[in-house]
Design a protein around this motif. Sequence first.
Motif, PDB file in Angstrom:
ATOM      1  N   ALA A  23      12.385 -19.663  15.387  1.00  0.00           N
ATOM      2  CA  ALA A  23      13.431 -18.560  14.495  1.00  0.00           C
ATOM      3  C   ALA A  23      13.836 -17.676  15.195  1.00  0.00           C
ATOM      4  CB  ALA A  23      13.294 -19.133  13.177  1.00  0.00           C
ATOM      5  N   ARG A  24      13.156 -16.868  15.467  1.00  0.00           N
ATOM      6  CA  ARG A  24      13.816 -15.459  15.684  1.00  0.00           C
ATOM      7  C   ARG A  24      15.001 -16.056  17.156  1.00  0.00           C
ATOM      8  NH1 ARG A  24       9.347 -11.246  15.929  1.00  0.00           N
ATOM      9  NH2 ARG A  24      11.054  -9.994  16.156  1.00  0.00           N
ATOM     10  N   ILE A  25      14.034 -16.559  18.158  1.00  0.00           N
ATOM     11  CA  ILE A  25      14.710 -16.395  19.009  1.00  0.00           C
ATOM     12  C   ILE A  25      16.126 -17.593  18.805  1.00  0.00           C
ATOM     13  CG2 ILE A  25      14.467 -17.243  21.527  1.00  0.00           C
ATOM     14  CD1 ILE A  25      11.773 -17.780  20.967  1.00  0.00           C
ATOM     15  N   ARG A  26      16.570 -17.998  18.066  1.00  0.00           N
ATOM     16  CA  ARG A  26      17.025 -18.806  17.735  1.00  0.00           C
ATOM     17  C   ARG A  26      18.639 -17.959  17.183  1.00  0.00           C
ATOM     18  NH1 ARG A  26      19.152 -22.596  19.923  1.00  0.00           N
ATOM     19  NH2 ARG A  26      17.480 -23.878  20.678  1.00  0.00           N
ATOM     20  N   SER A  27      17.442 -17.390  16.298  1.00  0.00           N
ATOM     21  CA  SER A  27      18.442 -16.373  15.768  1.00  0.00           C
ATOM     22  C   SER A  27      19.383 -15.258  16.634  1.00  0.00           C
ATOM     23  CB  SER A  27      17.676 -15.565  14.492  1.00  0.00           C
ATOM     24  OG  SER A  27      17.446 -14.672  14.808  1.00  0.00           O
ATOM     25  N   LEU A  28      18.745 -14.847  17.339  1.00  0.00           N
ATOM     26  CA  LEU A  28      18.822 -13.855  17.941  1.00  0.00           C
ATOM     27  C   LEU A  28      19.661 -14.018  18.849  1.00  0.00           C
ATOM     28  CD1 LEU A  28      15.721 -11.562  19.210  1.00  0.00           C
ATOM     29  CD2 LEU A  28      17.508 -10.870  17.858  1.00  0.00           C
ATOM     30  N   ASP A  91       7.308 -10.042  21.674  1.00  0.00           N
ATOM     31  CA  ASP A  91       8.561  -9.777  20.411  1.00  0.00           C
ATOM     32  C   ASP A  91       9.372 -10.655  21.278  1.00  0.00           C
ATOM     33  OD1 ASP A  91      10.508  -9.207  19.124  1.00  0.00           O
ATOM     34  OD2 ASP A  91       9.973  -6.600  19.229  1.00  0.00           O
ATOM     35  N   PRO A  92      10.130 -11.397  20.582  1.00  0.00           N
ATOM     36  CA  PRO A  92      11.654 -12.088  20.780  1.00  0.00           C
ATOM     37  C   PRO A  92      12.776 -11.172  21.696  1.00  0.00           C
ATOM     38  CG  PRO A  92      10.819 -13.272  18.782  1.00  0.00           C
ATOM     39  CD  PRO A  92       9.799 -11.753  19.526  1.00  0.00           C
ATOM     40  N   GLU A  93      12.563  -9.737  20.607  1.00  0.00           N
ATOM     41  CA  GLU A  93      13.533  -8.724  20.626  1.00  0.00           C
ATOM     42  C   GLU A  93      13.804  -8.718  22.676  1.00  0.00           C
ATOM     43  OE1 GLU A  93      14.031  -6.278  17.889  1.00  0.00           O
ATOM     44  OE2 GLU A  93      13.992  -7.178  16.596  1.00  0.00           O
ATOM     45  N   VAL A 141       1.964  -4.081  42.357  1.00  0.00           N
ATOM     46  CA  VAL A 141       1.785  -4.709  41.433  1.00  0.00           C
ATOM     47  C   VAL A 141       1.257  -3.691  40.211  1.00  0.00           C
ATOM     48  CG1 VAL A 141       0.939  -6.970  40.974  1.00  0.00           C
ATOM     49  CG2 VAL A 141       1.659  -6.585  43.155  1.00  0.00           C
ATOM     50  N   LYS A 142       2.037  -3.749  39.149  1.00  0.00           N
ATOM     51  CA  LYS A 142       1.804  -3.986  37.652  1.00  0.00           C
ATOM     52  C   LYS A 142       1.252  -4.169  36.626  1.00  0.00           C
ATOM     53  CE  LYS A 142       5.523  -0.282  38.177  1.00  0.00           C
ATOM     54  NZ  LYS A 142       6.710   0.992  37.358  1.00  0.00           N
ATOM     55  N   ASP A 143       1.138  -5.138  37.114  1.00  0.00           N
ATOM     56  CA  ASP A 143       0.802  -6.608  35.761  1.00  0.00           C
ATOM     57  C   ASP A 143       1.184  -7.707  35.944  1.00  0.00           C
ATOM     58  OD1 ASP A 143      -0.574  -7.611  34.114  1.00  0.00           O
ATOM     59  OD2 ASP A 143       1.279  -7.237  32.292  1.00  0.00           O
ATOM     60  N   LEU A 144      -0.143  -8.317  36.654  1.00  0.00           N
ATOM     61  CA  LEU A 144      -0.486  -9.399  37.594  1.00  0.00           C
ATOM     62  C   LEU A 144      -1.116 -10.202  36.509  1.00  0.00           C
ATOM     63  CD1 LEU A 144      -0.593 -10.864  40.297  1.00  0.00           C
ATOM     64  CD2 LEU A 144      -3.130 -11.022  39.571  1.00  0.00           C
ATOM     65  N   THR A 145      -1.122 -10.768  35.578  1.00  0.00           N
ATOM     66  CA  THR A 145      -1.490 -11.615  34.257  1.00  0.00           C
ATOM     67  C   THR A 145      -0.403 -11.807  33.038  1.00  0.00           C
ATOM     68  OG1 THR A 145      -2.807 -10.484  33.001  1.00  0.00           O
ATOM     69  CG2 THR A 145      -3.626 -12.001  35.458  1.00  0.00           C
ATOM     70  N   SER A 146       0.925 -11.029  33.370  1.00  0.00           N
ATOM     71  CA  SER A 146       1.519 -10.974  31.848  1.00  0.00           C
ATOM     72  C   SER A 146       2.680 -12.875  32.096  1.00  0.00           C
ATOM     73  CB  SER A 146       2.688 -10.079  32.433  1.00  0.00           C
ATOM     74  OG  SER A 146       3.557 -10.199  31.363  1.00  0.00           O
ATOM     75  N   GLY A 147       2.281 -12.950  31.219  1.00  0.00           N
ATOM     76  CA  GLY A 147       2.956 -14.078  31.253  1.00  0.00           C
ATOM     77  C   GLY A 147       4.301 -13.898  30.245  1.00  0.00           C
ATOM     78  N   PHE A 148       4.116 -13.010  30.346  1.00  0.00           N
ATOM     79  CA  PHE A 148       6.050 -12.399  29.602  1.00  0.00           C
ATOM     80  C   PHE A 148       7.126 -12.466  30.731  1.00  0.00           C
ATOM     81  CE2 PHE A 148       9.259  -9.949  27.153  1.00  0.00           C
ATOM     82  CZ  PHE A 148       9.679 -10.920  26.019  1.00  0.00           C
ATOM     83  N   ARG A 149       8.049 -12.609  31.109  1.00  0.00           N
ATOM     84  CA  ARG A 149       8.911 -12.999  32.125  1.00  0.00           C
ATOM     85  C   ARG A 149       9.837 -13.597  31.968  1.00  0.00           C
ATOM     86  NH1 ARG A 149       5.420 -13.347  37.254  1.00  0.00           N
ATOM     87  NH2 ARG A 149       3.621 -12.385  35.461  1.00  0.00           N
TER      88      ARG A 149
END
Length: 297
Positions: A23-28, A91-93, A141-149
């Motif tokens: 819902a937050r992604i859809r609103s943004l 955070d969707p923002e 490489v600063k964050d190898l395993t981050s799932g937000f990309r």
Amino acid sequence: MEHTVSVIIPARNEGETIGNIVARIRSLHPDFEIIVINDGSTDKTAEAAHAAGAEVYSHPYNMGNGAAVKSGIRIGTGEIFVFMDGDGQHDPEDIARLLEFFPDYDMVVGERGMGGQASFERAVGNKVYNWLASYVTKFHVKDLTSGFRAVKSEIAKSYIYLLPNTYSYPTTMTLGVLRDGKSVRYMPIETNKRTSGKSRIRIVHDGVRFFMIITKICTLYSPMRVFLPVSFGLFVLGFLHYIHSFITAGRFTNMSALLFTTSIVIFMMGLVSEQICQMRFERRSSDRRMRKFEPNQ
């Protein structure tokens, strides 16, 4: 954004959080394609995501986080794919902040600080893997395993055959993109604590698997980065053993001969692997040029 964007969210038993995230992604970003991959959930994850406005694709049983991401890559139609977790940590923002760096960069990764890690042990382990990945790719490489990309869709699709079905898909994608000479940027983010469920990553079991993935990708893209240190180490051991045996017994032992011979064999295997790797890249580049040329006929 002039580019079309697909937001891909793998989710398993995230019924308490997934609806609010969508819902937050859809609103943004009302024009974005939002795809939730329901990976064999036993709760109301699929229903909550659909009610919030996402396109939902469900696996009949739990196939793994990486498998869910691969399903999303196959389904997504956007020019840029944004990957994020369904547990409320991201955070969707921050999606808009990732997209600011396109099209200049091929992939933008959300970099977590020490406070954004699930535990101190995980933070230390990630630091070690970041260092190892930096050695492999010759890139900090600063964050190898981050799932937000966020990554260009054509690039994500080109690596789908390499991605595992487990939690280590960010590791494989990061190493593949960097070793292919693509541009990557890290963007600091703040992560929230999980609001539902528990992390299913096991430190020892998954830590060993991450190490093996890094080694596999290294040998796939730059074999000498693995073979040469091993060969050199065995050569040094053979030389030290020879010095010791010569001083104490005045002779050249079989163990020294074995260590020297093994170091040479491993070095030659590295050279052969490097040539095979180069030919594979040349063929892959040729195939890409052909695919771009054929539609114009």
